[in-house]
Design a protein around this motif. Structure first.
Motif, mmCIF file in Angstrom:
data_model
loop_
_atom_site.group_PDB
_atom_site.id
_atom_site.type_symbol
_atom_site.label_atom_id
_atom_site.label_comp_id
_atom_site.label_asym_id
_atom_site.label_seq_id
_atom_site.Cartn_x
_atom_site.Cartn_y
_atom_site.Cartn_z
ATOM 1 N N ASP A 22 0.581 -33.429 -26.746
ATOM 2 C CA ASP A 22 1.220 -32.211 -26.233
ATOM 3 C C ASP A 22 1.399 -32.238 -24.710
ATOM 4 O OD1 ASP A 22 -1.436 -32.129 -25.614
ATOM 5 O OD2 ASP A 22 -1.743 -30.021 -26.153
ATOM 6 N N SER A 23 1.235 -33.401 -24.071
ATOM 7 C CA SER A 23 1.329 -33.486 -22.620
ATOM 8 C C SER A 23 2.776 -33.343 -22.157
ATOM 9 C CB SER A 23 0.772 -34.824 -22.121
ATOM 10 O OG SER A 23 1.016 -34.995 -20.741
ATOM 11 N N ASP A 24 2.963 -32.604 -21.047
ATOM 12 C CA ASP A 24 4.297 -32.494 -20.447
ATOM 13 C C ASP A 24 4.453 -33.429 -19.247
ATOM 14 O OD1 ASP A 24 2.762 -31.308 -18.508
ATOM 15 O OD2 ASP A 24 3.731 -29.348 -18.598
ATOM 16 N N HIS B 23 11.826 -39.394 -19.383
ATOM 17 C CA HIS B 23 11.889 -38.034 -18.828
ATOM 18 C C HIS B 23 11.718 -36.974 -19.916
ATOM 19 C CE1 HIS B 23 12.721 -39.085 -14.721
ATOM 20 N NE2 HIS B 23 13.785 -39.804 -15.045
ATOM 21 N N GLN B 24 12.195 -37.271 -21.106
ATOM 22 C CA GLN B 24 12.003 -36.324 -22.218
ATOM 23 C C GLN B 24 10.539 -36.251 -22.636
ATOM 24 O OE1 GLN B 24 14.675 -37.793 -25.207
ATOM 25 N NE2 GLN B 24 16.522 -37.193 -24.073
ATOM 26 N N GLN B 25 9.852 -37.388 -22.587
ATOM 27 C CA GLN B 25 8.454 -37.408 -22.983
ATOM 28 C C GLN B 25 7.570 -36.726 -21.943
ATOM 29 O OE1 GLN B 25 7.414 -38.729 -26.020
ATOM 30 N NE2 GLN B 25 9.634 -38.900 -26.354
ATOM 31 N N LEU B 26 7.910 -36.906 -20.665
ATOM 32 C CA LEU B 26 7.076 -36.385 -19.569
ATOM 33 C C LEU B 26 7.954 -35.597 -18.593
ATOM 34 C CD1 LEU B 26 4.999 -39.635 -18.906
ATOM 35 C CD2 LEU B 26 4.331 -37.680 -20.322
ATOM 36 N N PRO B 27 8.475 -34.454 -18.995
ATOM 37 C CA PRO B 27 9.441 -33.720 -18.152
ATOM 38 C C PRO B 27 8.864 -33.214 -16.837
ATOM 39 C CG PRO B 27 8.751 -32.394 -20.033
ATOM 40 C CD PRO B 27 8.219 -33.766 -20.278
ATOM 41 N N GLU C 159 0.314 -45.686 -24.924
ATOM 42 C CA GLU C 159 0.756 -45.251 -26.241
ATOM 43 C C GLU C 159 1.341 -43.839 -26.175
ATOM 44 O OE1 GLU C 159 0.978 -47.117 -28.730
ATOM 45 O OE2 GLU C 159 -0.255 -48.839 -28.115
ATOM 46 N N PHE C 160 2.516 -43.674 -26.752
ATOM 47 C CA PHE C 160 3.166 -42.386 -26.893
ATOM 48 C C PHE C 160 3.302 -42.067 -28.374
ATOM 49 C CE2 PHE C 160 4.343 -43.208 -22.550
ATOM 50 C CZ PHE C 160 4.540 -41.959 -21.979
ATOM 51 N N PRO C 161 3.517 -40.797 -28.718
ATOM 52 C CA PRO C 161 3.730 -40.451 -30.135
ATOM 53 C C PRO C 161 4.925 -41.191 -30.742
ATOM 54 C CG PRO C 161 3.260 -38.478 -28.862
ATOM 55 C CD PRO C 161 3.416 -39.592 -27.873
ATOM 56 N N THR C 162 5.942 -41.486 -29.939
ATOM 57 C CA THR C 162 7.097 -42.254 -30.410
ATOM 58 C C THR C 162 7.280 -43.459 -29.505
ATOM 59 O OG1 THR C 162 8.657 -40.999 -29.057
ATOM 60 C CG2 THR C 162 8.235 -40.187 -31.285
ATOM 61 N N ARG C 163 8.054 -44.423 -29.974
ATOM 62 C CA ARG C 163 8.303 -45.631 -29.198
ATOM 63 C C ARG C 163 9.585 -45.495 -28.395
ATOM 64 N NH1 ARG C 163 8.131 -50.428 -33.482
ATOM 65 N NH2 ARG C 163 8.532 -51.623 -31.574
ATOM 66 N N PRO C 164 9.643 -46.057 -27.196
ATOM 67 C CA PRO C 164 10.885 -46.006 -26.424
ATOM 68 C C PRO C 164 11.989 -46.805 -27.108
ATOM 69 C CG PRO C 164 9.288 -47.446 -25.367
ATOM 70 C CD PRO C 164 8.566 -46.758 -26.482
ATOM 71 N N PRO C 165 13.232 -46.425 -26.882
ATOM 72 C CA PRO C 165 14.339 -47.140 -27.539
ATOM 73 C C PRO C 165 14.490 -48.555 -27.000
ATOM 74 C CG PRO C 165 15.177 -45.577 -25.926
ATOM 75 C CD PRO C 165 13.703 -45.328 -26.028
#
Length: 288
Positions: free
Chosen positions: A175-177, A200-204, A246-252
């Motif tokens: 839930d980190s911004d 930027h979407q992951q860490l606005p 590690e992020f909840p999703t992987r970068p493209p």
């Protein structure tokens, strides 16, 4: 009219200054100036307006530009057609790609290739701009976007995986911004790239601490800071000091496309190089 003067005219029209034209054509500023004056005398028209900001084409200059570009195109077409018939594994192949792809991917493969074919020379040009294959700025190009010119033979070569990296232990909560985090990204010219947008979407709320148009520079900076960078795994996994975040999703990821002009499809040294590169990458576990 001296036909050779049109080369100087084209260089000046594209560069917009005598200094820029001289760099493009590998000449000196005075020489470019003399050749342009000779051309203007020959056609009896002013082709450029000399301004404080550089050279601006006149109406007559714009007309000459159309014909000069057609002539240049025919010369390049003739060169490609003749050279494309060469069957010997000798001569030069000019290759273009991004800086990191040249350093981490192509240079080691080219070293092995040239060991087998010492009669071939490779000129590797690393730049973020796309090189013009029609004008023989390069014979073979590797890009992350498909080629639009119908005269370019192309194929999707491989898929590149990306990951987030940092030099210090860093765990991103789901839930980190991003508040308090520092980012290392591409510069504003490449701000619309998928991995930049994803970060930027992951860490606005994160702060952009450092930008560069070079992945290699980003990686070296990231290894010596507490920033987070999105890098090709071919760079990040092999650089000491970097750890995956590690992020909840992987970068493209990105695709890499290979392209060359169809007039060169029978050029023996180019075909041999493409075959060698393709087989080497198919055996490389870093790519899919």
């Amino acid at each position: 009219m001296e036909w050779g003067d049109l080369r100087y005219f084209l260089a000046a029209a594209r560069a917009g200054t005598l200094v820029g034209a001289a760099k493009r054509i590998g000449s000196s500023q005075p020489t470019v100036g003399r050749r342009l004056q000779a051309l203007e005398r020959a056609v009896g028209q002013k082709l450029f307006q000399r301004t404080t900001e550089g050279l601006v084409l006149t109406e007559e200059g714009l007309l000459v530009l159309q014909y000069a570009e057609r002539m240049e195109g025919e010369v390049f077409a003739l060169s490609r057609s003749l050279e494309g018939q060469e069957g010997e594994l000798t001569g030069q192949v000019k290759v273009s790609c991004s800086d990191w792809f040249g350093v981490y991917v192509l240079a080691p493969i080219f070293a092995d290739f040239l060991h087998l074919h010492p009669g071939i020379r490779i000129e590797l040009l690393t730049d973020s701009r796309p090189f013009d294959l029609n004008r023989r700025e390069a014979d073979l190009a590797f890009r992350i976007v498909p080629f639009e010119d119908p005269d370019i033979v192309q194929r999707k070569l491989l898929e590149i995986e990306y990951a987030a990296y940092t030099a210090t232990p860093n765990v991103i909560e789901p839930d980190s911004d991003g508040e308090g985090q520092r980012l290392v990204t591409m510069d504003t010219q490449f701000g619309d790239m998928p991995d930049v947008q994803w970060l930027h979407q992951q860490l606005p709320q994160a702060t952009v601490a450092f930008t560069s148009n070079s992945r290699q520079v980003q990686a070296e900076y990231c290894a010596r800071s507490n920033g987070i960078a999105i890098l090709p795994r071919a760079i990040g996994d092999g650089l000491a000091g970097l750890k995956v975040v590690e992020f909840p999703t992987r970068p493209p990821g990105r695709s890499v496309w290979l392209g060359y002009h169809r007039d060169l499809r029978n050029l023996a040294r180019l075909r041999a190089l493409i075959k060698f590169v393709t087989e080497a990458l198919e055996a490389d576990e870093r790519f899919v």
